[in-house]
Enzyme design. Structure first.
Site, PDB file in Angstrom:
ATOM      1  N   CYS A  75       0.830  -1.211   0.000  1.00 11.21           N
ATOM      2  CA  CYS A  75       0.000   0.000   0.000  1.00 11.21           C
ATOM      3  C   CYS A  75       0.865   1.263   0.000  1.00 11.21           C
ATOM      4  CB  CYS A  75      -0.928  -0.016   1.208  1.00 11.21           C
ATOM      5  SG  CYS A  75      -2.063   1.372   1.228  1.00 11.21           S
ATOM      6  N   CYS A  79       0.255   4.795   7.019  1.00  7.62           N
ATOM      7  CA  CYS A  79      -0.407   4.606   8.329  1.00  7.62           C
ATOM      8  C   CYS A  79       0.570   3.899   9.276  1.00  7.62           C
ATOM      9  CB  CYS A  79      -1.687   3.800   8.161  1.00  7.62           C
ATOM     10  SG  CYS A  79      -2.737   4.425   6.820  1.00  7.62           S
ATOM     11  N   CYS A  82       0.326   0.163  10.355  1.00  6.28           N
ATOM     12  CA  CYS A  82      -0.107  -0.855   9.398  1.00  6.28           C
ATOM     13  C   CYS A  82       1.035  -1.651   8.756  1.00  6.28           C
ATOM     14  CB  CYS A  82      -0.954  -0.208   8.308  1.00  6.28           C
ATOM     15  SG  CYS A  82      -1.665  -1.457   7.207  1.00  6.28           S
ATOM     16  N   CYS A 119     -16.360  -9.666   5.486  1.00  5.23           N
ATOM     17  CA  CYS A 119     -15.762  -8.359   5.195  1.00  5.23           C
ATOM     18  C   CYS A 119     -14.486  -8.536   4.373  1.00  5.23           C
ATOM     19  CB  CYS A 119     -15.441  -7.654   6.504  1.00  5.23           C
ATOM     20  SG  CYS A 119     -14.747  -6.022   6.241  1.00  5.23           S
ATOM     21  N   CYS A 150     -19.482  -6.770   3.483  1.00  6.48           N
ATOM     22  CA  CYS A 150     -18.803  -5.550   3.942  1.00  6.48           C
ATOM     23  C   CYS A 150     -17.492  -5.459   3.162  1.00  6.48           C
ATOM     24  CB  CYS A 150     -18.518  -5.655   5.440  1.00  6.48           C
ATOM     25  SG  CYS A 150     -17.577  -4.260   6.085  1.00  6.48           S
ATOM     26  N   CYS A 210     -19.638   1.325   8.693  1.00 10.13           N
ATOM     27  CA  CYS A 210     -18.866   0.661   9.735  1.00 10.13           C
ATOM     28  C   CYS A 210     -17.631   1.535   9.940  1.00 10.13           C
ATOM     29  CB  CYS A 210     -18.480  -0.744   9.263  1.00 10.13           C
ATOM     30  SG  CYS A 210     -17.328  -1.578  10.360  1.00 10.13           S
ATOM     31  N   ARG A 282     -17.874  -3.505  17.851  1.00  9.84           N
ATOM     32  CA  ARG A 282     -17.086  -4.703  17.569  1.00  9.84           C
ATOM     33  C   ARG A 282     -15.747  -4.678  18.296  1.00  9.84           C
ATOM     34  NH1 ARG A 282     -16.931  -4.855  12.163  1.00  9.84           N
ATOM     35  NH2 ARG A 282     -19.066  -5.595  12.321  1.00  9.84           N
TER      36      ARG A 282
END
Ligand code: SAM
Ligand code: DTB
Ligand code: SF4
Length: 342
Positions: A75, A79, A82, A119, A150, A210, A282
């Protein structure tokens, strides 16, 4: 300014329809009021959270959502938490988008194991037009299996949100991650407003939202309250609120972050429950490191959904047997019994 101790809990009648059927309506929360909730004595906070929880949900039931990383690693974003960012040297290997049949195989397995929501996550800053066409195909296939769908694909444009809605997407996951005033310490390649814009596009397309965040990244007490305030003041607030405890991954800038006091994590769940009464809260990343007792406290604090399956996106999660056994030991069970199970 009202403090949490002065604030009375609004008691709502349990709804006849399923909890996610209508968009939840809002009460406006100040960061001060939320911080005051965080500071309540633990038994008082949990009592309040349980009271709110029982007004809307059966406190013995937990939703099972299974995650699949349909496009892993490589990616372009930075972040700091991550392992999938190409900027950090982690063990994650980049791969391309999975084929439909592979995804359906995993979705069938998740359904057979008792999941009700599936998801699909992709390590993208944002999907391109051709990615959306392919993900729409995945959504249609998973939906046809009778699972709620999702996706979490990064930032989403208006037309992409509409295309996914047409394919039958039920939920889109895009986390605010942290408070606006801590965000720049964690991510520099996009801004907070980008996240809010994506959530507006998702809402506008009629897809349920979400959105949650991560705690334990070195944010202050007030910044944890700030994250919850941002989420609770979205109008309407999200139908699903994942609360992640940072999974510290070797090679990421947050690998050596001091762990959060587990009771502070439980408090975050309780405060999310009180401020977003009808949301599925969650208990997300970090369960494997948490132990059974803290997870049980999270359920008492109002968590009523988990990621179910032995992997999150790239890191571990408790295996399904361990989760079923934990819930059994607590006299709890899945929110929707799959066909053929008692
Ligand atoms: N690329 C998309 C995006 O950023 O929206 C989707 C996938 S991204 C991995 C989904 C979410 O996983 C992030 O927003 C973050 O909240 C959570 N996450 C990622 N790494 C994590 C970690 N190490 N610990 C806890 N949560 C994490
Ligand atoms: C969310 O809030 N947490 C999930 C899901 N949404 C996509 C992701 C957790 C990822 C944890 C780190 C990993 O496994 O890569
Ligand atoms: Fe990329 Fe999402 Fe990871 Fe950020 S959280 S680096 S956008 S995969």
């Amino acid at each position: 300014m009202s403090t949490a101790t002065e604030q009375t809990i609004t008691l709502h009648r349990p709804r006849a329809t399923s909890p996610a059927a209508a968009a939840p309506k809002n009460e406006r929360w100040s960061v001060d009021a939320i911080e005051a909730l965080f500071k309540l004595p633990f038994p008082e906070l949990l009592y309040r959270a349980q009271t709110v929880h029982r007004e809307h949900f059966d406190p013995t039931k937990v939703e099972f959502a299974t995650l699949l990383s349909v496009k892993t690693g490589g990616c372009s974003e930075d972040c700091g938490y991550c392992p999938q960012s190409a900027k950090y040297d982690t063990d994650v290997k980049a791969s391309k988008l999975m084929e439909l049949e592979e995804v359906l195989f995993a979705a069938r397995r998740a359904k057979d194991a008792g999941a009700t929501r599936f998801c699909m996550g992709a390590a993208w800053r944002e999907p391109k037009d051709r990615d959306i066409e392919k993900v729409a195909e995945l959504v249609r296939g998973v939906k046809d299996l009778g699972l709620e769908t999702c996706a979490t694909l990064g930032m989403l444009k208006e037309d992409h949100a509409k295309a996914l809605a047409e394919a039958g997407l039920d939920f889109y996951n895009h986390n605010l991650d942290t408070a606006p005033d801590f965000y720049g310490d964690i991510i520099t390649t996009r801004v907070y407003q980008d996240r809010l814009d994506t959530l507006a596009h998702v809402r506008g397309a009629g897809v349920k939202v979400c959105s949650g965040g991560i705690v334990g990244m070195g944010e202050s007490h007030r910044q944890r309250a700030g994250l919850i305030a941002e989420l609770a003041n979205l109008d309407p607030y999200p139908e699903s609120v994942p609360i992640n405890n940072l999974v510290r991954v070797e090679g990421t800038p947050l690998a050596n972050q001091e762990p959060l006091d587990p009771f502070e994590f439980v408090r975050t769940i309780a405060v999310a429950r009180i401020t977003m009464p009808k949301a599925r809260v969650r208990l997300s990343a970090g369960r494997q490191q948490m132990g059974d007792a803290i997870q049980a406290l999270c359920f008492l604090a109002g968590a009523n959904s988990i990621f179910y399956g032995d992997k999150l996106l790239t890191t571990g999660n408790p295996d399904t047997n361990a989760d079923v056994q934990l819930l059994q030991r607590l006299g709890m069970g899945p929110a929707h019994q799959p066909p053929g199970r008692t």
